[in-house]
Scaffold this active site. Structure first.
Site, PDB file in Angstrom:
ATOM      1  N   THR A  56      27.646  25.598  29.679  1.00 24.83           N
ATOM      2  CA  THR A  56      28.432  25.825  30.898  1.00 24.83           C
ATOM      3  C   THR A  56      28.458  24.527  31.708  1.00 24.83           C
ATOM      4  O   THR A  56      27.702  23.605  31.425  1.00 24.83           O
ATOM      5  CB  THR A  56      27.799  26.936  31.752  1.00 24.83           C
ATOM      6  OG1 THR A  56      26.551  26.451  32.275  1.00 24.83           O
ATOM      7  CG2 THR A  56      27.571  28.209  30.932  1.00 24.83           C
ATOM      8  N   ARG A  61      17.814   7.283  25.445  1.00 18.80           N
ATOM      9  CA  ARG A  61      17.761   6.610  26.743  1.00 18.80           C
ATOM     10  C   ARG A  61      16.375   6.662  27.397  1.00 18.80           C
ATOM     11  O   ARG A  61      16.168   6.087  28.455  1.00 18.80           O
ATOM     12  CB  ARG A  61      18.816   7.209  27.668  1.00 18.80           C
ATOM     13  CG  ARG A  61      20.219   6.799  27.261  1.00 18.80           C
ATOM     14  CD  ARG A  61      21.287   7.656  27.914  1.00 18.80           C
ATOM     15  NE  ARG A  61      22.631   7.201  27.583  1.00 18.80           N
ATOM     16  CZ  ARG A  61      23.264   7.458  26.453  1.00 18.80           C
ATOM     17  NH1 ARG A  61      22.679   8.165  25.517  1.00 18.80           N
ATOM     18  NH2 ARG A  61      24.488   7.013  26.236  1.00 18.80           N
ATOM     19  N   PHE A 121      17.070  19.642  40.403  1.00 20.33           N
ATOM     20  CA  PHE A 121      17.639  20.055  41.686  1.00 20.33           C
ATOM     21  C   PHE A 121      16.650  19.856  42.836  1.00 20.33           C
ATOM     22  O   PHE A 121      17.052  19.618  43.972  1.00 20.33           O
ATOM     23  CB  PHE A 121      18.090  21.520  41.616  1.00 20.33           C
ATOM     24  CG  PHE A 121      18.946  21.933  42.783  1.00 20.33           C
ATOM     25  CD1 PHE A 121      20.273  21.527  42.863  1.00 20.33           C
ATOM     26  CD2 PHE A 121      18.426  22.709  43.802  1.00 20.33           C
ATOM     27  CE1 PHE A 121      21.067  21.897  43.949  1.00 20.33           C
ATOM     28  CE2 PHE A 121      19.211  23.084  44.879  1.00 20.33           C
ATOM     29  CZ  PHE A 121      20.535  22.681  44.958  1.00 20.33           C
ATOM     30  N   GLU A 122      15.360  19.905  42.533  1.00 19.63           N
ATOM     31  CA  GLU A 122      14.327  19.751  43.561  1.00 19.63           C
ATOM     32  C   GLU A 122      13.972  18.292  43.837  1.00 19.63           C
ATOM     33  O   GLU A 122      13.235  17.989  44.777  1.00 19.63           O
ATOM     34  CB  GLU A 122      13.061  20.513  43.145  1.00 19.63           C
ATOM     35  CG  GLU A 122      13.228  22.023  43.135  1.00 19.63           C
ATOM     36  CD  GLU A 122      13.973  22.577  41.934  1.00 19.63           C
ATOM     37  OE1 GLU A 122      14.566  23.671  42.056  1.00 19.63           O
ATOM     38  OE2 GLU A 122      13.988  21.918  40.863  1.00 19.63           O
ATOM     39  N   PHE A 166      11.107  19.795  34.267  1.00 22.77           N
ATOM     40  CA  PHE A 166      12.088  20.373  33.352  1.00 22.77           C
ATOM     41  C   PHE A 166      12.545  19.281  32.383  1.00 22.77           C
ATOM     42  O   PHE A 166      12.765  18.148  32.784  1.00 22.77           O
ATOM     43  CB  PHE A 166      13.281  20.939  34.134  1.00 22.77           C
ATOM     44  CG  PHE A 166      14.141  21.855  33.321  1.00 22.77           C
ATOM     45  CD1 PHE A 166      13.727  23.156  33.062  1.00 22.77           C
ATOM     46  CD2 PHE A 166      15.347  21.431  32.819  1.00 22.77           C
ATOM     47  CE1 PHE A 166      14.518  24.018  32.308  1.00 22.77           C
ATOM     48  CE2 PHE A 166      16.145  22.273  32.065  1.00 22.77           C
ATOM     49  CZ  PHE A 166      15.725  23.572  31.811  1.00 22.77           C
ATOM     50  N   HIS A 195      27.169  23.931  34.402  1.00 28.32           N
ATOM     51  CA  HIS A 195      26.017  23.931  35.302  1.00 28.32           C
ATOM     52  C   HIS A 195      25.454  22.520  35.498  1.00 28.32           C
ATOM     53  O   HIS A 195      25.122  22.110  36.603  1.00 28.32           O
ATOM     54  CB  HIS A 195      24.942  24.867  34.737  1.00 28.32           C
ATOM     55  CG  HIS A 195      23.665  24.909  35.508  1.00 28.32           C
ATOM     56  ND1 HIS A 195      23.554  25.575  36.712  1.00 28.32           N
ATOM     57  CD2 HIS A 195      22.449  24.364  35.255  1.00 28.32           C
ATOM     58  CE1 HIS A 195      22.318  25.437  37.162  1.00 28.32           C
ATOM     59  NE2 HIS A 195      21.631  24.700  36.293  1.00 28.32           N
ATOM     60  N   ALA A 243      16.075  14.630  33.889  1.00 25.54           N
ATOM     61  CA  ALA A 243      17.043  14.719  32.800  1.00 25.54           C
ATOM     62  C   ALA A 243      17.835  16.011  32.952  1.00 25.54           C
ATOM     63  O   ALA A 243      17.270  17.094  32.931  1.00 25.54           O
ATOM     64  CB  ALA A 243      16.339  14.685  31.447  1.00 25.54           C
ATOM     65  N   VAL A 244      19.139  15.856  33.118  1.00 25.60           N
ATOM     66  CA  VAL A 244      20.054  16.990  33.214  1.00 25.60           C
ATOM     67  C   VAL A 244      20.957  16.911  31.980  1.00 25.60           C
ATOM     68  O   VAL A 244      21.883  16.109  31.939  1.00 25.60           O
ATOM     69  CB  VAL A 244      20.894  16.938  34.515  1.00 25.60           C
ATOM     70  CG1 VAL A 244      21.809  18.156  34.611  1.00 25.60           C
ATOM     71  CG2 VAL A 244      19.998  16.830  35.739  1.00 25.60           C
ATOM     72  N   ILE A 245      20.640  17.726  30.990  1.00 23.67           N
ATOM     73  CA  ILE A 245      21.347  17.663  29.709  1.00 23.67           C
ATOM     74  C   ILE A 245      22.450  18.716  29.671  1.00 23.67           C
ATOM     75  O   ILE A 245      22.231  19.866  30.043  1.00 23.67           O
ATOM     76  CB  ILE A 245      20.359  17.871  28.540  1.00 23.67           C
ATOM     77  CG1 ILE A 245      19.256  16.801  28.608  1.00 23.67           C
ATOM     78  CG2 ILE A 245      21.083  17.822  27.198  1.00 23.67           C
ATOM     79  CD1 ILE A 245      18.093  17.037  27.666  1.00 23.67           C
TER      80      ILE A 245
END
Length: 154
Positions: free
Chosen positions: A87, A128, A58-59, A23, A89, A81-83
């Site tokens: 929300t 980054r 998450f995995e 992702f 989330h 990468a969690v952008i």
């Protein structure tokens, strides 16, 4: 004078697992390139690096746990990468990923380094992952090399 233990950045003879999220692959592929470049520049052989791909951030912890428990690697590197979105989330995902990775390292004793970005924008993520502010994948790899060597000395 107290005894001091520290380690160097020589990856020769060490084995690494790199868990990378698919992702946000525009970013994670750059993190992976930086990570592998750092490992090989410091002496890791290509055959000593195992890349494990997971669907999303998450995995990552479950794959990190499997790699660490297999005891085939001197260190495990987590990349993702969690952008931030519209929300909260991202906050939940980032917190669980970080907590899960830390838990694996503590339970297994295998060094696990965190190369999971949590930027506010895609632009920050790009910066980054190798454009302006270095490559956090390479930084996670350097930490993994040092920690793997340190654990051998301890």
């Amino acid at each position: 004078m107290p005894r001091e233990i520290s380690a160097d950045l020589t990856a020769e003879g060490l084995k690494f697992a790199v868990v990378v999220s698919r992702f946000n692959d525009l970013i994670t592929e750059q993190l992976l390139r930086g990570c592998i470049d750092c490992l090989t520049r410091h002496g890791a052989a290509d055959k000593a690096i195992t890349v494990i791909r997971v669907p999303g951030a998450f995995e990552i912890p479950v794959a990190v746990a499997a790699a660490a428990r297999a005891k085939k690697h001197d260190a495990v590197i987590a990349l993702g990468a969690v952008i931030r979105g519209e929300t909260p989330h991202n906050e939940h995902i980032a917190a669980e990923v970080t907590k899960g990775i830390a838990q694996v390292a503590l339970e297994t004793g295998v060094p696990v380094t965190l190369g999971v970005l949590t930027p506010n924008t895609l632009e920050q993520a790009v910066e980054r992952s190798g454009v302006k502010r270095g490559n956090k994948g390479a930084e996670a790899a350097a930490s993994a090399i040092e920690m793997a060597n340190l654990m051998k000395k301890i």
